[in-house]
Design a protein around this motif. Structure first.
Motif, PDB file in Angstrom:
ATOM      1  N   MET A  93      40.389  38.920  35.305  1.00  0.00           N
ATOM      2  CA  MET A  93      40.254  40.354  35.189  1.00  0.00           C
ATOM      3  C   MET A  93      40.224  40.986  36.578  1.00  0.00           C
ATOM      4  SD  MET A  93      37.297  42.371  33.177  1.00  0.00           S
ATOM      5  CE  MET A  93      36.413  43.542  34.145  1.00  0.00           C
ATOM      6  N   SER A  94      41.007  42.010  36.770  1.00  0.00           N
ATOM      7  CA  SER A  94      41.071  42.706  38.047  1.00  0.00           C
ATOM      8  C   SER A  94      39.878  43.629  38.223  1.00  0.00           C
ATOM      9  CB  SER A  94      42.358  43.520  38.147  1.00  0.00           C
ATOM     10  OG  SER A  94      43.473  42.682  38.144  1.00  0.00           O
ATOM     11  N   ALA A  95      39.452  43.768  39.455  1.00  0.00           N
ATOM     12  CA  ALA A  95      38.352  44.673  39.768  1.00  0.00           C
ATOM     13  C   ALA A  95      38.815  46.116  39.628  1.00  0.00           C
ATOM     14  CB  ALA A  95      37.852  44.415  41.176  1.00  0.00           C
ATOM     15  N   THR A  96      37.923  46.975  39.193  1.00  0.00           N
ATOM     16  CA  THR A  96      38.193  48.404  39.076  1.00  0.00           C
ATOM     17  C   THR A  96      37.018  49.163  39.679  1.00  0.00           C
ATOM     18  OG1 THR A  96      37.105  48.602  36.920  1.00  0.00           O
ATOM     19  CG2 THR A  96      39.472  48.043  36.912  1.00  0.00           C
ATOM     20  N   ASN A 121      34.178  48.726  37.399  1.00  0.00           N
ATOM     21  CA  ASN A 121      33.717  47.336  37.329  1.00  0.00           C
ATOM     22  C   ASN A 121      34.234  46.584  38.561  1.00  0.00           C
ATOM     23  OD1 ASN A 121      32.692  44.912  36.513  1.00  0.00           O
ATOM     24  ND2 ASN A 121      34.226  44.539  34.935  1.00  0.00           N
ATOM     25  N   ILE A 140      36.960  42.394  48.665  1.00  0.00           N
ATOM     26  CA  ILE A 140      38.365  42.314  49.068  1.00  0.00           C
ATOM     27  C   ILE A 140      38.432  41.970  50.548  1.00  0.00           C
ATOM     28  CG2 ILE A 140      40.486  43.650  49.393  1.00  0.00           C
ATOM     29  CD1 ILE A 140      39.657  45.300  46.946  1.00  0.00           C
TER      30      ILE A 140
END
Length: 196
Positions: free
Chosen positions: A1-4, A7, A13
């Protein structure tokens, strides 16, 4: 799941590269520091006023910034903080030639050492900040990491000192870089480091 943004997760990074280093100096040392880095890095001043100078030697708008601060005291070598800034060179030839060019300006290293990972020369700027010029001794990061995991590195994580003129002699004699970069193993060496 990619970070947003809603979330972000906990994995930070990674930056794409180290952009620049800023050095603070005393009022009277400002111009000597600027001149030193112009010479040492063959750098260009991209901006300067009475309190700051931006210098670069490549495509970045500035790699070194020097700030003039009125209440800065001289550097205390025993204080905690940054130990050195390191600059990579493309080859042993370039490292050695830059050594001779700096020497012609009266800038000489205080320590030359083959760490195993790198072949390095250490200098001091007018404020006493340390600068490492180096060449990578291994072809890949994996090889370098393998060396740091070896018994040889555990026994001597510091390295073996060398004389720059011997390095130049070996290069001029046509010895292969791979052979010159091999660290001479001299046994256990943990401390002291000649960097203070």
């Amino acid at each position: 799941m990619s970070a947003t943004f809603s979330n972000p997760g906990k994995m930070v990074i990674k930056p794409v590269h180290l952009a620049h280093v800023v050095l603070k100096t005393q009022v009277e040392q400002f111009q000597p520091m600027v001149e030193f880095y112009k010479t040492f890095l063959n750098a260009t001043v991209t901006y300067q006023n009475h309190v700051v100078s931006f210098l670069t030697y490549d495509e970045e708008h500035h790699r070194i910034a020097i700030g003039r601060f009125p209440h800065v005291t001289p550097r205390v070598p025993t204080a905690s903080g940054l130990v050195h800034i390191a600059f990579n060179f493309a080859s042993l030839h370039d490292l050695a030639l830059a050594y001779l060019q700096r020497k012609a300006h009266g800038i000489e290293p205080f320590w030359c050492v083959n760490h195993g990972l790198t072949t390095s020369m250490y200098y001091r700027d007018p404020d006493g900040n340390e600068i490492e010029t180096q060449v990578e001794n291994f072809e890949s990061p994996e090889e370098a990491t393998s060396f740091t995991m070896s018994e040889k590195f555990a026994e001597n994580p510091i390295g073996t000192d060398f004389v720059p003129e011997d390095l130049i002699r070996r290069i001029e004699a046509g010895e292969e870089d791979k052979e010159i970069k091999k660290r001479v193993e001299t046994g256990k060496r943990m401390a002291p480091l000649p960097i203070f």
